[in-house]
Design an enzyme around this catalytic site. Structure first.
Site, mmCIF file in Angstrom:
data_model
loop_
_atom_site.group_PDB
_atom_site.id
_atom_site.type_symbol
_atom_site.label_atom_id
_atom_site.label_comp_id
_atom_site.label_asym_id
_atom_site.label_seq_id
_atom_site.Cartn_x
_atom_site.Cartn_y
_atom_site.Cartn_z
ATOM 1 C CG LEU A 77 -3.392 2.309 4.742
ATOM 2 C CD1 LEU A 77 -4.513 1.336 4.377
ATOM 3 C CD2 LEU A 77 -3.948 3.673 5.112
ATOM 4 C CB CYS A 78 2.854 1.053 7.819
ATOM 5 S SG CYS A 78 4.057 0.199 8.855
ATOM 6 N N GLY A 79 2.122 1.816 10.832
ATOM 7 C CA GLY A 79 2.545 2.620 11.972
ATOM 8 C C GLY A 79 3.851 3.354 11.695
ATOM 9 C CE1 TYR A 80 8.503 1.214 13.182
ATOM 10 C CE2 TYR A 80 7.613 -0.674 11.988
ATOM 11 C CZ TYR A 80 8.269 -0.151 13.087
ATOM 12 O OH TYR A 80 8.703 -0.981 14.090
ATOM 13 C CB THR A 81 2.830 5.679 7.214
ATOM 14 O OG1 THR A 81 2.427 4.344 6.863
ATOM 15 C CG2 THR A 81 2.592 6.599 6.036
#
Length: 189
Positions: free
Chosen positions: A64-68
């Site tokens: 659930l990360c912006g970097y996913t």
């Protein structure tokens, strides 16, 4: 011709010898990365000894990360360099922002189904602090100023089993610096 069991037993014996020598020489950082293993998302183990002499890119991940979306870039790296000997290993962690709250099925859904990941994925692990997985404690001892500060922190392990390069979260897998470091690690003999 050696069978797979014989080769694995030989690699594990060599790793055990390296660990014993490293401890006798005074420290965990002297142990190569090949001494560690991760429980796999699938329930087996990802034994780094199986990759002895080959470079590894070990990345703490989160669903659930912006970097996913970096999962896609990691898969591309895996596709580009796998035949030459690189292994990418994803290590899901909930350490940063609670961005990996789910279990194995949710992690698999994100990594494997949404992003098409085929490289090995470990079970969720702690990557910072006193309860960190032993690999991450080892990495923190070896590179104390380059510990993960967020999800998608990347450790490139060279053929010698030690950290060759460290890339913070914001460095995309497609970045020339990562590709150049991987190519250099693959060329080292």
């Amino acid at each position: 011709m050696l069978n797979r069991r014989t080769m694995l037993a030989t690699a594990l014996a060599a790793t055990a010898t390296m660990v014993t020598r490293a401890l006798a020489d005074g420290g965990m950082s002297r142990i190569p990365a090949y001494a560690f293993s991760f429980p796999a998302l699938s329930g087996d183990d990802i034994r780094l000894a199986a990759f002895t002499g080959k470079p590894l890119l070990i990345v703490n991940t989160a669903s659930l990360c912006g970097y996913t979306p970096q999962y896609a870039g990691l898969q591309e790296l895996w596709g580009e360099f796998r035949q030459r000997g690189l292994t990418v290993i994803g290590v899901p962690s909930n350490d940063f922002g609670g961005q990996e709250p789910g279990g194995a099925s949710e992690i698999s859904e994100t990594a494997q189904h949404q992003y098409g990941v085929t490289f090995p994925i470990a079970a969720k692990a702690v990557v910072v602090g006193a309860k960190a997985h032993p690999f991450y404690k080892w990495a923190a001892e070896a590179r104390p100023k380059e510990v993960p500060k967020w999800n998608f922190h990347k450790y490139l392990i060279g053929r010698d089993g030690y950290i060759a390069e460290v890339f913070p979260s914001a460095v995309e897998p497609s970045d020339t610096r990562i590709k150049t470091a991987i190519a250099r690690s693959l060329a080292d003999s």
